[in-house]
Design a protein around this motif. Sequence first.
Motif, PDB file in Angstrom:
ATOM      1  N   LEU A  94       0.839  -1.194   0.000  1.00  0.00           N
ATOM      2  CA  LEU A  94       0.000   0.000   0.000  1.00  0.00           C
ATOM      3  C   LEU A  94       0.875   1.245   0.000  1.00  0.00           C
ATOM      4  N   GLU A  95       0.610   2.178  -0.929  1.00  0.00           N
ATOM      5  CA  GLU A  95       1.383   3.404  -1.066  1.00  0.00           C
ATOM      6  C   GLU A  95       0.474   4.613  -0.889  1.00  0.00           C
TER       7      GLU A  95
ATOM      8  N   LEU B 168      -3.759   5.490  -1.042  1.00  0.00           N
ATOM      9  CA  LEU B 168      -4.555   6.168  -0.020  1.00  0.00           C
ATOM     10  C   LEU B 168      -5.305   7.352  -0.624  1.00  0.00           C
ATOM     11  N   ARG B 169      -4.667   8.051  -1.566  1.00  0.00           N
ATOM     12  CA  ARG B 169      -5.351   9.160  -2.240  1.00  0.00           C
ATOM     13  C   ARG B 169      -6.588   8.658  -2.983  1.00  0.00           C
ATOM     14  N   VAL B 170      -6.467   7.504  -3.598  1.00  0.00           N
ATOM     15  CA  VAL B 170      -7.599   6.908  -4.307  1.00  0.00           C
ATOM     16  C   VAL B 170      -8.748   6.645  -3.343  1.00  0.00           C
TER      17      VAL B 170
ATOM     18  N   LEU C  25      -9.020   0.035  -7.201  1.00  0.00           N
ATOM     19  CA  LEU C  25      -9.701  -0.246  -5.937  1.00  0.00           C
ATOM     20  C   LEU C  25      -9.749  -1.744  -5.678  1.00  0.00           C
ATOM     21  N   ARG C  26     -10.016  -2.525  -6.704  1.00  0.00           N
ATOM     22  CA  ARG C  26     -10.078  -3.978  -6.536  1.00  0.00           C
ATOM     23  C   ARG C  26      -8.716  -4.523  -6.089  1.00  0.00           C
ATOM     24  N   ARG C  27      -7.647  -3.987  -6.652  1.00  0.00           N
ATOM     25  CA  ARG C  27      -6.299  -4.439  -6.263  1.00  0.00           C
ATOM     26  C   ARG C  27      -6.005  -4.078  -4.812  1.00  0.00           C
TER      27      ARG C  27
ATOM     28  N   SER D 127      -5.395  -6.740  -1.915  1.00  0.00           N
ATOM     29  CA  SER D 127      -4.149  -6.702  -1.143  1.00  0.00           C
ATOM     30  C   SER D 127      -4.418  -6.736   0.349  1.00  0.00           C
ATOM     31  N   LEU D 128      -5.472  -6.044   0.781  1.00  0.00           N
ATOM     32  CA  LEU D 128      -5.805  -5.986   2.205  1.00  0.00           C
ATOM     33  C   LEU D 128      -6.690  -7.142   2.648  1.00  0.00           C
TER      34      LEU D 128
END
Length: 322
Positions: free
Chosen positions: A3-4, A8-10, A38-40, A44-45
Amino acid sequence: MELEVRHLRVLCAIADTGSLHKAARQLGMSQPSLTTQLRRIENSLGAELFSRGRTGCRPTPLGRSLLSRARPLVADMAALVTETRAAAARTEGPGLRVGSTASRALPGWLRRLRQRLPGTDIALRMDVSANALLRTVAAGRLDVAFVHEVEGCPLRVPEGLERRVLVAREPQFVSMAPDHPAAARPVVDLADLAGDHWMVDPTVDGEWDGLRRVLAAAGIDPPLLHGDYHTAASLIVLGEAVAPCQPTSVPREDMAVRPLRGDPLAVRLLLYARPGAPLDTLYAELATAYREVALRAAPYREWLHRQGTAAALSVGPCMMTA
């Protein structure tokens, strides 16, 4: 995938706009690309962060929790970039480094400072933590900080800072959906909101403790939600929550702002500066900017008239007391 900040901006853009289409337009990307991004992130989470529907996207409980941590990080990164660019472009002219917690008086204050101090490079740092801003002033990385102190939760003020009191006791109002039963009255009792979910940002110094103290003193124990006030706004308009708000908040068609009977919630508005900063000038322009937004907000203007302080606020420094 790690996560970058861009991820987070997205997430913040989707939460702010409530729509993948609007968020994509704000970010300058296509909606299919944003949907894939968003799906990625969610893959990831390992969890869904937004619930999608015909009316748009709403953060899930886990999404709200993540957003409350993500927003300060995104804001700090934006401030870092802005300050670095300003430093790179700075000439030999004077500079003024301003810090502030959230306030609707801030835009007018900055505008007036630029007019009052032509040729001065003015940098801004926003932070939800008043204590963090005061430490930054004491460390010499800011010249001045405009902060609020929640009643009953004193700030930890480093030694050596100069202070001006802008407002000795500013009442905090409450925001709610316009069709909330209590919105039909000009002044709201805490008891009328005992069955509502209250939302508070625990990252803001003193706000969680201050609200809990006031609710306990009123003998009510409503369910509390933790999250930032951007998320709170989206819940309030849907009637899912109520939240404390600044009295300078301007009512919207989808949100009502009302004072609380007896003004149980309050803050003190303070201006701190390092020695050598033009504190009198900074204070005078801030006082004028605050007067402008205070008298523009109808619920606050009416409250001031009831208190008999509107006239004083409109002509002199706003060292108000309730």
